[in-house]
Design a protein around this motif. Structure first.
Motif, PDB file in Angstrom:
ATOM      1  N   LEU A  36     -12.656   0.887  -5.965  1.00 53.53           N
ATOM      2  CA  LEU A  36     -11.660   1.306  -4.967  1.00 53.53           C
ATOM      3  C   LEU A  36     -10.389   1.785  -5.661  1.00 53.53           C
ATOM      4  O   LEU A  36      -9.803   2.804  -5.301  1.00 53.53           O
ATOM      5  CB  LEU A  36     -11.307   0.147  -4.025  1.00 53.53           C
ATOM      6  N   ALA A  37      -9.976   1.020  -6.683  1.00 53.62           N
ATOM      7  CA  ALA A  37      -8.755   1.369  -7.424  1.00 53.62           C
ATOM      8  C   ALA A  37      -8.933   2.712  -8.123  1.00 53.62           C
ATOM      9  O   ALA A  37      -8.031   3.549  -8.144  1.00 53.62           O
ATOM     10  CB  ALA A  37      -8.428   0.268  -8.429  1.00 53.62           C
ATOM     11  N   ILE A  46      -5.698  -3.137   0.464  1.00 57.84           N
ATOM     12  CA  ILE A  46      -7.092  -3.183   0.905  1.00 57.84           C
ATOM     13  C   ILE A  46      -7.208  -4.221   2.023  1.00 57.84           C
ATOM     14  O   ILE A  46      -6.826  -5.374   1.838  1.00 57.84           O
ATOM     15  CB  ILE A  46      -8.016  -3.598  -0.267  1.00 57.84           C
ATOM     16  N   TYR A  47      -7.698  -3.793   3.180  1.00 55.88           N
ATOM     17  CA  TYR A  47      -7.904  -4.726   4.300  1.00 55.88           C
ATOM     18  C   TYR A  47      -9.389  -4.848   4.594  1.00 55.88           C
ATOM     19  O   TYR A  47     -10.094  -3.833   4.688  1.00 55.88           O
ATOM     20  CB  TYR A  47      -7.208  -4.233   5.573  1.00 55.88           C
ATOM     21  N   ALA A 416      -1.372   3.835  -0.780  1.00 57.30           N
ATOM     22  CA  ALA A 416      -2.381   4.094   0.241  1.00 57.30           C
ATOM     23  C   ALA A 416      -2.879   2.760   0.792  1.00 57.30           C
ATOM     24  O   ALA A 416      -2.711   1.712   0.164  1.00 57.30           O
ATOM     25  CB  ALA A 416      -3.543   4.874  -0.361  1.00 57.30           C
ATOM     26  N   VAL A 417      -3.461   2.826   2.003  1.00 55.54           N
ATOM     27  CA  VAL A 417      -4.068   1.642   2.614  1.00 55.54           C
ATOM     28  C   VAL A 417      -5.501   2.003   2.991  1.00 55.54           C
ATOM     29  O   VAL A 417      -5.734   3.036   3.623  1.00 55.54           O
ATOM     30  CB  VAL A 417      -3.301   1.211   3.879  1.00 55.54           C
ATOM     31  N   VAL A 418      -6.448   1.158   2.583  1.00 58.03           N
ATOM     32  CA  VAL A 418      -7.842   1.377   2.996  1.00 58.03           C
ATOM     33  C   VAL A 418      -8.352   0.173   3.786  1.00 58.03           C
ATOM     34  O   VAL A 418      -7.940  -0.962   3.551  1.00 58.03           O
ATOM     35  CB  VAL A 418      -8.799   1.628   1.796  1.00 58.03           C
ATOM     36  N   PHE A 419      -9.207   0.460   4.763  1.00 56.89           N
ATOM     37  CA  PHE A 419      -9.966  -0.583   5.457  1.00 56.89           C
ATOM     38  C   PHE A 419     -11.367  -0.570   4.851  1.00 56.89           C
ATOM     39  O   PHE A 419     -11.977   0.500   4.736  1.00 56.89           O
ATOM     40  CB  PHE A 419     -10.080  -0.278   6.965  1.00 56.89           C
ATOM     41  N   VAL A 427      -9.707   5.463   4.322  1.00 53.40           N
ATOM     42  CA  VAL A 427      -8.257   5.547   4.118  1.00 53.40           C
ATOM     43  C   VAL A 427      -7.597   5.571   5.491  1.00 53.40           C
ATOM     44  O   VAL A 427      -7.861   6.465   6.293  1.00 53.40           O
ATOM     45  CB  VAL A 427      -7.892   6.823   3.335  1.00 53.40           C
ATOM     46  N   VAL A 428      -6.740   4.586   5.787  1.00 55.78           N
ATOM     47  CA  VAL A 428      -6.049   4.594   7.076  1.00 55.78           C
ATOM     48  C   VAL A 428      -4.585   5.015   6.924  1.00 55.78           C
ATOM     49  O   VAL A 428      -3.962   5.431   7.900  1.00 55.78           O
ATOM     50  CB  VAL A 428      -6.159   3.236   7.819  1.00 55.78           C
TER      51      VAL A 428
END
Ligand SMILES: *Cc1c(COP(=O)(O)O)cnc(C)c1O
Length: 445
Positions: A36-37, A46-47, A416-419, A427-428
């Motif tokens: 992911l990174a 990361i959620y 960035a924020v990912v679910f 990517v949200v």
């Protein structure tokens, strides 16, 4: 819902789907954190989407098995973006917006406006008007000035607005003083200690364009005991009895705020969601009945307890520096611009290395950020296995008040924020680019 990884060090709290995968790396939601990174860059929030949903459901299910009439209101300031608002709506929650901006975000997610509560101790006329125009279900009134302004604005718009009154019950919640909000010496709400709150009831009832439906109290955040909630209910019930006697006020919605604690480290042991709900419902039933009042709909406003433990942050280690006899510094490529809580409240974070989480800790290190402040320390003392530049360092339990407090200090683009869920990452929130830093800026002629 939290898992314990088979590690000998103090176990950081990670979402339920976390495990060590076949190549010995940390995996969350079926996704390898190192991958992911690599793919999305760092720092990266990361959620675990399933963990978010489970936590919403824990509230909804605890209430539905216990109380007929309830409302679970997600306090979006803990983490506000379109995706989390969509998720909260899908799970049947209502939503708290603490500003025009959070309201805008919820509306951009097509959150049903009638299920939105607007809060705030210093809402501007334009924020109130925006809420009226958007036809939000409730506005939580914090002062007489706001009450009069809102009444005026609502009558101009030809709208009758449902409102709650925020009161300060004078309860100590035994948490950090910056996040304690229910005491008498608070900038929030109408104190119950004198006549202010009763006068506010009378004023709200007189206001032609306002419909007073209930009362709200929020005593603080990161609370580990149920007693302050029971005390709050008792104090509010006394107040409701007086308000009924003196002003014939019939409370239809009793909103007890948020505040349930999250697990940040080994010493943290907050009550489970169903214990909180049981404490709240049973004390409302008992206290309200004892005073012969009609039973109101019960609401709570969880923020942290839904998002904190569902999220983590991945950083890249840039430098490792040993000051002999003093300290080992591990510096990462983020810090107070993405996770401000350790610097703002002295919050205690933990760290692990995602590319070899099972390796024996070889040193105790202070994890520092990249910002030009000596106070930019993410973790004071983290046992780490011989960290080297390029390692992916993870701070667990950073899903609440992390991204929402993110800033551009030192010209740092926000992460960035990912679910993640079942091996898929979405990517949200995109990472900011350098162009975004100057997007609003004008050149001198
Ligand atoms: C911050 C806040 C919440 C949420 O608090 P948490 O500790 O995140 O659960 C709920 N209600 C109000 C009014 C708040 O200000």
């Amino acid at each position: 819902m939290l898992v314990s990884l088979p590690m000998k060090l103090p176990i950081p709290p990670l979402p339920g789907s976390s495990k060590i995968n076949a190549v010995g790396r940390l995996e969350v939601g079926g996704c390898d954190v190192v991958e992911l990174a690599r793919e999305h860059g760092t720092p990266l929030f990361i959620y675990d989407e399933q963990e978010l949903r489970n936590r919403c459901r824990a509230y909804m299910e605890a209430f539905s098995s216990r109380s007929g009439d309830f409302e679970v209101i997600y306090a979006s300031k803990a983490f506000s973006c379109i995706a989390i608002c969509q998720l909260a709506a899908q799970e049947g929650l209502s939503l708290d917006a603490a500003s025009g901006g959070e309201l805008y975000t919820a509306l951009a997610a097509w959150f049903p406006p009638e299920k939105i509560f607007l809060h705030g101790n210093a809402n501007t006329a334009s924020e109130l008007d925006f809420a009226l125009r958007s036809e939000v279900g409730h506005i939580v009134i914090d002062s007489l000035d706001e009450l009069m302004e809102l009444d005026r604005a609502a009558s101009q718009r030809g709208r009758r607005q449902q409102v709650l009154l925020r009161v300060t019950p004078g309860i100590e919640a035994h948490t950090h003083e910056f996040i304690q909000t229910g005491t008498l010496d608070s900038k929030f709400g109408f104190p119950l200690a004198d006549e202010s709150a009763l006068k506010a009831v009378a004023a709200a009832q007189k206001a032609e364009s306002l419909e007073l439906t209930g009362v709200h109290a929020h005593i603080g955040s990161q609370i580990f005991a149920l007693e302050p909630y029971r005390q709050t209910v008792a104090v509010l019930a006394d107040f409701l009895a007086l308000a009924r006697e003196q002003h014939g006020f019939d409370c239809r919605l009793l909103d007890l705020g948020g505040g349930l604690g999250a697990v940040y480290g080994p010493g943290d042991d907050p009550p489970a969601v169903d214990q909180l709900v049981e404490a709240v419902v049973s004390s409302v039933e008992a206290e309200i009945e004892r005073r012969g009042l009609p039973l109101p709909r019960i609401a709570v406003e969880p923020g942290r307890s839904i998002v904190a433990n569902a999220g983590l942050t991945a950083y890249e280690i840039e430098t490792v520096k040993t000051v002999p006899g003093v300290r080992n510094f591990v510096a990462v490529n983020g810090g107070m611009s993405d996770n401000l809580r350790p610097m703002l409240y002295g919050a205690n974070y933990q760290a692990l290395i995602a590319n070899r989480p099972l390796a024996e800790p070889a040193m105790t290190a202070t994890v520092a950020g990249k910002h030009c402040e000596s106070g930019d320390i993410l973790v004071k003392a983290a046992p780490l296995p011989e960290p080297v530049p390029g390692d992916i360092l993870v701070t667990p339990a950073t899903g609440a008040y992390g991204y929402s407090m993110a800033n551009n200090y030192n010209g740092q683009p926000r992460p960035a924020v990912v679910f993640v869920r079942e091996g898929r990452a979405r990517v949200v929130i995109r990472r900011e680019a350098y162009e975004d830093l100057v997007r609003l800026q004008e050149r001198l002629e």
